[in-house]
Scaffold this active site. Sequence first.
Site, PDB file in Angstrom:
ATOM      1  N   CYS A  32      10.027 -15.623 -18.781  1.00  0.00           N
ATOM      2  CA  CYS A  32      11.043 -15.118 -19.717  1.00  0.00           C
ATOM      3  C   CYS A  32      12.432 -15.151 -19.083  1.00  0.00           C
ATOM      4  O   CYS A  32      13.432 -15.006 -19.772  1.00  0.00           O
ATOM      5  CB  CYS A  32      10.693 -13.707 -20.197  1.00  0.00           C
ATOM      6  N   CYS A  63       5.120  -9.852 -15.028  1.00  0.00           N
ATOM      7  CA  CYS A  63       6.461  -9.524 -15.509  1.00  0.00           C
ATOM      8  C   CYS A  63       6.492  -8.065 -15.937  1.00  0.00           C
ATOM      9  O   CYS A  63       5.535  -7.553 -16.515  1.00  0.00           O
ATOM     10  CB  CYS A  63       6.828 -10.436 -16.673  1.00  0.00           C
ATOM     11  N   TYR A  76       5.695  -2.093  -1.699  1.00  0.00           N
ATOM     12  CA  TYR A  76       4.581  -3.009  -1.977  1.00  0.00           C
ATOM     13  C   TYR A  76       4.626  -4.262  -1.100  1.00  0.00           C
ATOM     14  O   TYR A  76       3.583  -4.805  -0.728  1.00  0.00           O
ATOM     15  CB  TYR A  76       4.523  -3.358  -3.471  1.00  0.00           C
ATOM     16  N   ARG A  83       3.032  -3.295   1.988  1.00  0.00           N
ATOM     17  CA  ARG A  83       1.573  -3.202   1.853  1.00  0.00           C
ATOM     18  C   ARG A  83       0.928  -4.600   1.776  1.00  0.00           C
ATOM     19  O   ARG A  83      -0.167  -4.820   2.297  1.00  0.00           O
ATOM     20  CB  ARG A  83       1.209  -2.361   0.632  1.00  0.00           C
ATOM     21  N   HIS A 139      -8.144  -1.303 -10.046  1.00  0.00           N
ATOM     22  CA  HIS A 139      -6.718  -0.985  -9.901  1.00  0.00           C
ATOM     23  C   HIS A 139      -5.866  -2.227  -9.637  1.00  0.00           C
ATOM     24  O   HIS A 139      -4.743  -2.113  -9.150  1.00  0.00           O
ATOM     25  CB  HIS A 139      -6.528   0.049  -8.780  1.00  0.00           C
TER      26      HIS A 139
HETATM   27  N1  APR Z   1     -14.940   5.508   6.481  1.00  0.00           N
HETATM   28  C1  APR Z   1     -15.333   6.187   5.369  1.00  0.00           C
HETATM   29  N2  APR Z   1     -14.519   6.986   4.682  1.00  0.00           N
HETATM   30  C2  APR Z   1     -13.280   7.147   5.137  1.00  0.00           C
HETATM   31  C3  APR Z   1     -12.792   6.485   6.298  1.00  0.00           C
HETATM   32  C4  APR Z   1     -13.688   5.640   6.983  1.00  0.00           C
HETATM   33  N3  APR Z   1     -13.339   4.987   8.097  1.00  0.00           N
HETATM   34  N4  APR Z   1     -11.500   6.853   6.498  1.00  0.00           N
HETATM   35  C5  APR Z   1     -11.179   7.682   5.496  1.00  0.00           C
HETATM   36  N5  APR Z   1     -12.244   7.860   4.662  1.00  0.00           N
HETATM   37  C6  APR Z   1     -12.319   8.626   3.429  1.00  0.00           C
HETATM   38  C7  APR Z   1     -11.451   9.848   3.373  1.00  0.00           C
HETATM   39  O1  APR Z   1     -12.142  10.981   3.893  1.00  0.00           O
HETATM   40  C8  APR Z   1     -11.208   9.972   1.869  1.00  0.00           C
HETATM   41  O2  APR Z   1     -12.259  10.685   1.244  1.00  0.00           O
HETATM   42  O3  APR Z   1     -11.814   7.763   2.421  1.00  0.00           O
HETATM   43  C9  APR Z   1     -11.261   8.543   1.383  1.00  0.00           C
HETATM   44  C10 APR Z   1      -9.911   7.950   1.026  1.00  0.00           C
HETATM   45  O4  APR Z   1      -9.437   8.666  -0.077  1.00  0.00           O
HETATM   46  P1  APR Z   1      -8.056   8.333  -0.769  1.00  0.00           P
HETATM   47  O5  APR Z   1      -6.996   8.173   0.270  1.00  0.00           O
HETATM   48  O6  APR Z   1      -7.866   9.335  -1.843  1.00  0.00           O
HETATM   49  O7  APR Z   1      -8.288   6.887  -1.383  1.00  0.00           O
HETATM   50  P2  APR Z   1      -9.043   6.499  -2.724  1.00  0.00           P
HETATM   51  O8  APR Z   1     -10.195   7.367  -2.985  1.00  0.00           O
HETATM   52  O9  APR Z   1      -9.265   5.023  -2.644  1.00  0.00           O
HETATM   53  O10 APR Z   1      -7.930   6.780  -3.812  1.00  0.00           O
HETATM   54  C11 APR Z   1      -8.191   6.437  -5.133  1.00  0.00           C
HETATM   55  O11 APR Z   1      -5.978   6.911  -5.802  1.00  0.00           O
HETATM   56  O12 APR Z   1      -3.877   6.808  -4.862  1.00  0.00           O
HETATM   57  C12 APR Z   1      -4.711   6.292  -5.804  1.00  0.00           C
HETATM   58  O13 APR Z   1      -4.735   4.182  -6.834  1.00  0.00           O
HETATM   59  C13 APR Z   1      -4.906   4.815  -5.590  1.00  0.00           C
HETATM   60  O14 APR Z   1      -6.896   3.511  -5.593  1.00  0.00           O
HETATM   61  C14 APR Z   1      -6.332   4.718  -5.144  1.00  0.00           C
HETATM   62  C15 APR Z   1      -6.971   5.926  -5.812  1.00  0.00           C
END
Ligand code: APR
Length: 320
Positions: A203, A139, A77, A80, A131
């Site tokens: 805490c 905490c 994290y 990130r 999220h």
């Molecule tokens: N423009 C548009 N779409 C895009 C681009 C871009 N430049 N690059 C990637 N994508 C698309 C991918 O094709 C995919 O469908 O964005 C999507 C990303 O999907 P995920 O990686 O699954 O992300 P997300 O949908 O935000 O995940 C949902 O899952 O892992 C958990 O909590 C985490 O918030 C996250 C949740």
Amino acid sequence: MAFTAARPLIPPQDLKSFQEHLARSKRVLALLGAGLSASSGLPTFRGAGGLWRTHDAMQLATPEAFNRDPGLVWQFYSYRRHMALNAKPNPAHYALAELAKKNPEFITISQNVDGLSPRAGHPANQLKLLHGSLFDVKCSEFFCNYLETNNYTDPIVPALALPTDESDPTTNEAIKVRELDISDENVDLPEVSLRDLPRCPQCQRGLLRPGVVWFGEWLPRDVQRDIDRWTAQPENIDLIMVIGTSAKVYPAAGYVDSARNKGARVAVVNTDKNDAPQGGMYTNDWFFEGDAAVIVPELLKSEIGEIKPEDMRDGERTSV
Ligand code: APR
């Protein structure tokens, strides 16, 4: 030599019908995912194998992983947080923020924790961070309710600083040293001991943890309540834009169906044609294939005008 006209970014007919519908729309919803921030240089979850070093990123995003190895989860994290702080909102973040300022009946549900929409000036009361945020810390003790928002300290504790390549001849003396990419399994991960991780100042017992929703955890109740209230209003929903999300994770993915049940037409923006919402596409829907950072400002241009470089002012990190 024959010249062929460049293929338009968005099929003109689709652009026209979308913008006509948008002009008539009052109650509009957007569901955002990691693809929105891909052009800002932040990796998506299910892209690139979804790995962080050798770890499945989704396995690291669990309370179990934190209990087992809080140092590793904090390294993930902290990395990130660092990446997000060094990224900039892209034109799509700004375009959505502009639409929100223009239409108070437009709300955005974001699954992104990267802080880019707030930094683009998206009005906070119209932005539902389902999220949580990388920049909230709380905490980890069950009985302690300590929560700190807008913590941009990077690294949050010295032990989580990224290792640097001191031997790199291109990065000497006072010039910035080269930070090593610890998401690469070939880069040694520094040892982090438990006592060097951030502690709760309230805490004094619990470890602090990132204020994001992990797999298996409840979504923030107030955020969910706000969304439910908005969706439950008697008026129809006109439009839902599903932007840069694989729309696979519930309950976020379920908002597409709730909006559809209230009459909404669905517009998807995604680079991957196969990433349609779970319920499939209907004849009245739009699928705009391509980079959200390019497509979204183009789609919204008829309402908000052009997003110019001078409009893209990265908000104060301390005020988001
Ligand atoms: N423009 C548009 N779409 C895009 C681009 C871009 N430049 N690059 C990637 N994508 C698309 C991918 O094709 C995919 O469908 O964005 C999507 C990303 O999907 P995920 O990686 O699954 O992300 P997300 O949908 O935000 O995940 C949902 O899952 O892992 C958990 O909590 C985490 O918030 C996250 C949740």
